[in-house]
Write an enzyme that holds these catalytic residues in place. Structure first.
Site, PDB file in Angstrom:
ATOM      1  N   TYR A   1       0.829  -1.189   0.000  1.00  0.00           N
ATOM      2  CA  TYR A   1       0.000   0.000   0.000  1.00  0.00           C
ATOM      3  C   TYR A   1       0.870   1.249   0.000  1.00  0.00           C
ATOM      4  O   TYR A   1       2.038   1.225   0.395  1.00  0.00           O
ATOM      5  CB  TYR A   1      -0.946   0.023   1.200  1.00  0.00           C
ATOM      6  CG  TYR A   1      -0.279   0.210   2.546  1.00  0.00           C
ATOM      7  CD1 TYR A   1      -0.041   1.485   3.068  1.00  0.00           C
ATOM      8  CD2 TYR A   1       0.109  -0.885   3.315  1.00  0.00           C
ATOM      9  CE1 TYR A   1       0.557   1.663   4.304  1.00  0.00           C
ATOM     10  CE2 TYR A   1       0.703  -0.724   4.555  1.00  0.00           C
ATOM     11  CZ  TYR A   1       0.932   0.551   5.046  1.00  0.00           C
ATOM     12  OH  TYR A   1       1.531   0.725   6.270  1.00  0.00           O
ATOM     13  N   CYS A   2       0.296   2.360  -0.463  1.00  0.00           N
ATOM     14  CA  CYS A   2       0.959   3.668  -0.433  1.00  0.00           C
ATOM     15  C   CYS A   2      -0.133   4.728  -0.307  1.00  0.00           C
ATOM     16  O   CYS A   2      -1.290   4.397  -0.034  1.00  0.00           O
ATOM     17  CB  CYS A   2       1.827   3.892  -1.669  1.00  0.00           C
ATOM     18  SG  CYS A   2       0.918   3.851  -3.233  1.00  0.00           S
ATOM     19  N   THR A   3       0.187   5.988  -0.522  1.00  0.00           N
ATOM     20  CA  THR A   3      -0.768   7.070  -0.283  1.00  0.00           C
ATOM     21  C   THR A   3      -1.981   7.001  -1.203  1.00  0.00           C
ATOM     22  O   THR A   3      -3.121   6.982  -0.753  1.00  0.00           O
ATOM     23  CB  THR A   3      -0.087   8.438  -0.446  1.00  0.00           C
ATOM     24  OG1 THR A   3       1.041   8.501   0.418  1.00  0.00           O
ATOM     25  CG2 THR A   3      -1.054   9.571  -0.111  1.00  0.00           C
TER      26      THR A   3
ATOM     27  N   GLY B   1      -1.830   4.991  -4.361  1.00  0.00           N
ATOM     28  CA  GLY B   1      -1.773   3.819  -5.228  1.00  0.00           C
ATOM     29  C   GLY B   1      -0.701   3.848  -6.288  1.00  0.00           C
ATOM     30  O   GLY B   1      -0.299   2.806  -6.811  1.00  0.00           O
TER      31      GLY B   1
ATOM     32  N   ILE C   1      -4.157   4.478   0.534  1.00  0.00           N
ATOM     33  CA  ILE C   1      -4.718   4.774   1.858  1.00  0.00           C
ATOM     34  C   ILE C   1      -5.881   5.747   1.735  1.00  0.00           C
ATOM     35  O   ILE C   1      -6.862   5.673   2.474  1.00  0.00           O
ATOM     36  CB  ILE C   1      -3.626   5.355   2.775  1.00  0.00           C
ATOM     37  CG1 ILE C   1      -2.436   4.403   2.858  1.00  0.00           C
ATOM     38  CG2 ILE C   1      -4.176   5.640   4.162  1.00  0.00           C
ATOM     39  CD1 ILE C   1      -1.198   5.024   3.479  1.00  0.00           C
TER      40      ILE C   1
END
Length: 454
Positions: A320-322, A324, A350
């Site tokens: 996951y990241c901020t 995508g 997220i």
């Protein structure tokens, strides 16, 4: 371009002195960025030329000025302090060579900068001017991977569109797609999304935009440009394509996967929940039971994977990241190593997860790359003040001149003057000496690429 060349050749670089800093400001902003890029490249080339092989533990070493350096931080500091003039000469020579080649290019290669983009601009004749420049608004975060044959045309359109709508923020265009985060009034951002969705190249849907409360004041200005990558990973998109990305999981699916991982507790040894962001992002907010690499830039992520391959062998990885976008190529790189059992990624990042699960498994703040620094959906504080340790998660910039580090310093500590990122940086600030980011105590002791598996 001849004017640019003359501007550069007439400039004497003296970056280690106040006079040099003053003269650097006399250059145009694009030329300063151009020289800075070539200086970094020259620095890296110089350091690489001093490499002499590996130690018994497999780590590299360097030899320079009859000394052997076993840490990259040490050789970097030595070169910066001792060979600044040589780096300057190398960078200036590279700039002159590059500018010379650009001057010789046919003029038609740059005609896209003046392309007529009015066909892609929405009609705003019915919109009062004050609705675009004033009032409540929001910040948009989005990306789209697709083949862009003429990125300079898209760049020109984006710049015109954003200026017309009084938007601020950053937009990166490349042959692999577009990535942006922009702020404006509700009316302006709605018109922007409408224009993006109507453009035939991107084929975007309203769900492709992540929104949060904000506005044009969340950014200091507008930056639109053409780049090699729409997210800086340091790998040629032609070699590592986003099309090799892992399986996308909707927030509901990702939530169930994390729920299963958490329910198993320490007995779960076949799944890794991987945070693809930088350490200062994961420090103030992360998913429960995640692995958060201690890296400062996403461009370090490939090396992190290479040095920790055994950690991922035969494992299911949930990334996951901020928003995508980092997972797209991050998962592609991990999959290219052919060691994982499965690689999944959170679709929409997220941002989208918190829209559906504000009190889910992500706790703390979400770091954003604008003047707000963070946004939140829950009240958990997972980090502490760097000075006293009390719960605190509001970042401020280090107050030492030239330093770009972020600082977690609570009001009580700030009232006592604890506003620098570390004691070393604070003492340099008092002495009036410029400090470089990598010379700060808080980064010098941090391995560039941490090894989570010995």
């Amino acid at each position: 371009m001849a004017v640019v060349c003359a501007e550069f050749l007439d400039w004497e670089v003296e970056e280690c002195s106040p006079r040099g800093a003053k003269r650097e400001k006399q250059l145009s902003a694009p030329l300063r960025r151009f020289y800075s890029l070539n200086r970094r490249k020259s620095f890296a080339t110089f350091v690489a030329s001093k490499r002499v092989g590996g130690q018994e533990d497999g780590r590299p070493s360097w030899r320079c000025c009859d000394r052997v350096f076993n840490r990259d931080a040490a050789i970097h500091e030595h070169v910066a302090r001792t060979h600044a003039s040589e780096i300057q000469q190398l960078a200036q020579a590279e700039c002159e060579c590059t500018l010379g080649r650009v001057e010789e290019e046919p003029q038609h290669q740059h005609q896209n900068d003046r392309v007529d983009v009015t066909a892609w601009i929405p009609d705003i004749s019915h919109v009062p001017e004050e609705h675009l420049g004033k009032g409540p608004g929001k910040v948009l975060l989005y990306y789209r991977y697709c083949r862009v044959e003429e990125p300079h045309v898209i760049c020109a359109w984006q710049r015109t569109l954003c200026e017309l709508l009084h938007l601020t923020g950053k937009v990166r265009v490349a042959t692999e797609g577009i990535n942006g985060t922009i702020g404006g009034t509700h009316v302006a951002t709605d018109l922007y999304m409408q224009a993006m969705r109507s453009h035939p190249l991107f084929n975007m849907d309203i769900e492709d935009f992540k929104t949060s409360n904000g506005g044009p004041d969340c950014f200091t200005g507008l930056k639109v440009g053409v780049f090699k990558e729409i997210v800086p990973m340091g790998l040629d998109p032609e070699i590592l394509s986003y099309q090799l990305a892992g399986v996308h999981l909707e927030p509901e699916e990702f939530h169930k996967e994390v729920e299963a991982l958490v329910s198993k507790g320490d007995s779960c040894d076949d799944t890794i929940l991987l945070d693809c962001r930088n350490f200062y992002e994961s420090k103030i907010g992360q998913f429960t039971r995640c692995l958060a690499p201690d890296i400062r830039k996403f461009s370090y992520f490939p090396d992190y994977v290479d040095q920790n391959l055994e950690l991922f062998r035969d494992k299911k990885v949930l990334m996951y990241c901020t928003g995508g976008i980092r997972c797209e190529r991050g998962s592609a790189y991990l999959r290219s190593k052919d060691v994982c059992k499965e690689v999944y990624q959170l679709k929409g990042g997220i941002h989208k997860y918190l829209e559906q699960f504000p009190d889910g498994f992500y706790r703390g703040k979400l770091f954003v790359f604008d003047e707000r620094y963070t946004i939140s959906s829950n009240h958990d504080v997972v980090s502490g003040c760097s000075y006293c340790g009390r719960p605190w998660d509001r970042y401020e910039l280090c107050t030492t001149r030239f330093c770009c580090q972020l600082v977690l310093s609570c009001p009580a500590c700030r009232s006592h003057g604890h506003t620098a990122c570390c004691p070393t940086c604070r003492s340099k600030g008092r002495d009036g000496e410029p400090t470089r980011r990598e010379e700060c105590e808080c980064t010098d002791g941090r391995p560039r690429i941490p090894q989570d598996v010995k």
